[in-house]
Design a protein around this motif. Structure first.
Motif, PDB file in Angstrom:
ATOM      1  N   ASN A 151       0.825  -1.208   0.000  1.00  0.00           N
ATOM      2  CA  ASN A 151       0.000   0.000   0.000  1.00  0.00           C
ATOM      3  C   ASN A 151       0.859   1.259   0.000  1.00  0.00           C
ATOM      4  OD1 ASN A 151      -2.599   1.061  -0.140  1.00  0.00           O
ATOM      5  ND2 ASN A 151      -2.689   1.431   2.057  1.00  0.00           N
ATOM      6  N   GLN A 191     -10.211   1.215   0.723  1.00  0.00           N
ATOM      7  CA  GLN A 191      -9.475  -0.001   0.354  1.00  0.00           C
ATOM      8  C   GLN A 191     -10.396  -1.213   0.404  1.00  0.00           C
ATOM      9  OE1 GLN A 191      -6.190  -2.505   2.598  1.00  0.00           O
ATOM     10  NE2 GLN A 191      -5.241  -0.669   1.754  1.00  0.00           N
ATOM     11  N   GLU A 228      -5.356   0.829  -3.673  1.00  0.00           N
ATOM     12  CA  GLU A 228      -4.131   0.952  -2.894  1.00  0.00           C
ATOM     13  C   GLU A 228      -3.479   2.308  -3.128  1.00  0.00           C
ATOM     14  OE1 GLU A 228      -2.927  -1.241  -6.711  1.00  0.00           O
ATOM     15  OE2 GLU A 228      -4.648  -1.082  -5.390  1.00  0.00           O
TER      16      GLU A 228
END
Length: 528
Positions: free
Chosen positions: A363, A484, A499
């Motif tokens: 991420n 997310q 992400e």
């Protein structure tokens, strides 16, 4: 009479030819000895940036596996790792972050660490005498032993602008950058830390060497230079189009052809050893030069952060294929011809035919180059401060293949596919929402999770991530977003949607959910 004239001409030709033949042969470049040119480096899986003094990015190792799996990860910094790892002959990984230089065992534990006088933003290199050369932005090159002792420190006069190169005689080459008055230099340094010579060229990248000639691009002028390794004399320079933007430097193939990818004008260049242009091809902005496989195929990727591709070329400049990938900083290729890339939010693998093999997502940004150990493990550093060890192996490979836009009741609807070679069990599907709490005047995060018992190989299913509910008297229903979506399972490669800080608008009123927003739903309706 005609026959007599021809006979005399043939005889004269045979007599004269031996006189001129040596001159003709000498006009062609002599092919270098790859093993000899790399003999100044430690004989290890990955002793320097992009593996070797030609910057081929080619590993003699590799491991089979239908996907990539996390072996371990180690927190070594708070954020923003710029340097790429190297690996010694015992499998120890070396990398710098901030002012600390680390030695890390292959199992992910710290062997030792040493504080330096400046930040380490470039890779180190290990010589055959087991000395590690580490550039730092206190205008220094450090020589460190394998047990972490500093042998010497060479003051460079300005901050390093590239990764060190070690030639067959142990001479270290490195460039520096002076951001104010362009007074940086390209240095050759003896193994004892004294400077052999300095060429007044500012902002030189990581260099390569071929037949005792150094090739390096220098961003101050946007030119590619050829420099005699013996005394630092410039042989030639050619325009390559990238000004005031550091790159990973050129690469060179076994025939001495020099390749350079330009961020400035988006061309991939191929130059003959004498500096004349062999060919060029427009690919778009890139921070790298191509890696080179065992069969001579060139691989290079762009970094535009949109519409990016990995390209495969023949050495003659013919395009073989291109494959859509995330914006990419670094590449490598293993013994099986699998290409590995450091994408903007992932590590990815591409088959030799140009099809995506797998992606392993994080991420945060990855702005470094990969390295490979003897067992085929990939080592990659990311901006989240972690060093990752990723192992190619057979496992489940979960992929989010779609999200349902429009109205749903109490859930977020997604499609999940297992693209791996083993079933996935107890698959956890999570949607992370960000809401505005107007009672307390703050943003809050909530997670909603659904577990799927099994997803078989090549099976794609629709999953309702349930439990979504918001009280509109507490939370603003029109200031809600999905930040997310993640699917994961034990013994499976995971997947992440949105992400790196991206998101999708998703208003929630009690149990009524509208992914994409009401305005989009009213205009286009619901659907995948």
């Amino acid at each position: 009479m005609m026959m007599k004239t021809i006979s005399v001409f043939v005889v004269l030709s045979l007599l004269v030819l031996p006189i001129f033949t040596p001159t003709i042969i000498a006009s062609y470049p002599i092919k270098s000895d790859y093993q000899s040119e790399n003999s100044g480096l430690m004989d290890s899986p990955w002793p320097m940036f992009r593996h070797d003094v030609h910057h081929t990015g080619r590993s003699p190792y590799g491991k089979d596996g239908c996907t990539g799996m996390l072996k371990w990860k180690l927190k070594i910094g708070e954020c923003c790792i710029f340097s790429s790892p190297i690996v010694d002959n015992d499998g120890t990984i070396y990398i710098g972050v901030g002012k600390t230089f680390y030695a890390i065992y292959p199992n992910g534990t710290i062997k030792w660490k040493v504080k330096l006088g400046g930040n380490v933003d470039f890779s180190a290199a290990i010589s055959k005498d087991e000395t590690i050369y580490v550039p730092a932005d206190d205008w220094s090159l450090y020589a460190i032993t394998l047990n972490g002792t500093i042998k010497w420190r060479c003051r460079l006069g300005d901050a390093p602008s590239g990764d060190p190169l070690v030639d067959k005689n142990g001479i270290i080459y490195i460039g520096t950058l002076d951001p104010l008055v362009a007074n940086g230099k390209f240095h050759a340094i003896y193994p004892n830390g004294t400077i052999k010579w300095s060429a007044k060229i500012d902002g030189c990248s990581s260099a390569v060497i071929y037949n005792d000639t150094i090739y390096v691009d220098c961003c101050r002028e946007g030119r590619l230079y050829a420099i005699y390794a013996e005394d630092g004399t410039i042989k030639w320079s050619e325009w390559e189009g990238t000004v005031n933007k550091l790159s990973s430097g050129p690469s060179v193939d076994e025939d001495g052809i020099i390749y350079y990818g330009s961020y400035g004008n988006g061309y991939l260049y191929a130059f003959y050893p004498n500096g004349t242009l062999k060919w060029r091809y427009k690919i778009g902005a890139t921070h790298m030069s191509p890696i080179i496989s065992e069969n001579g195929t060139l691989y290079i990727a762009t970094y535009k952060e949109h519409n990016d591709y990995l390209y495969a070329f023949n050495p003659d400049g013919t395009l073989l294929w291109k494959c859509k990938v995330p914006a990419t900083i670094g590449l490598m290729v293993d013994k099986n011809g699998i290409i590995y890339g450091c994408g903007i939010y992932c590590i990815y693998a591409v088959n030799p035919n140009g099809t995506i093999r797998w992606k392993w997502k994080i991420n945060d940004y990855i702005l470094t180059h990969p390295a490979m150990g003897r067992d085929g493990t990939l080592y990659v550093a990311a901006w989240d401060g972690y060093l990752y060890a990723i192992e190619p192996r057979d496992a489940a490979d979960l992929r989010l293949t779609g999200i349902y836009h429009g109205l749903t009741y109490g859930c977020v609807r997604v499609k999940v596919k297992n693209a791996g070679c083993e079933p996935a069990y107890n698959v956890t599907c999570t949607a992370v929402f960000s809401f505005y709490n107007w009672r307390e005047d703050k943003r809050e995060t909530k997670r909603f999770t659904t577990i799927v018992p099994e997803i078989d190989v090549n099976e794609e299913i629709v999953v309702d991530i349930k439990g979504v509910y918001l009280n509109p008297f507490i939370y603003n229903p029109f200031d809600s977003e999905i930040s997310q979506i993640k699917v994961e399972a034990e013994n499976a490669n995971h997947d992440i949607m949105y992400e790196g800080g991206s998101f999708v608008e998703a208003p929630v009123i009690f149990k009524l959910v509208c992914v994409g927003g009401f305005d989009v739903w009213l205009k286009y309706g619901s659907g995948w």
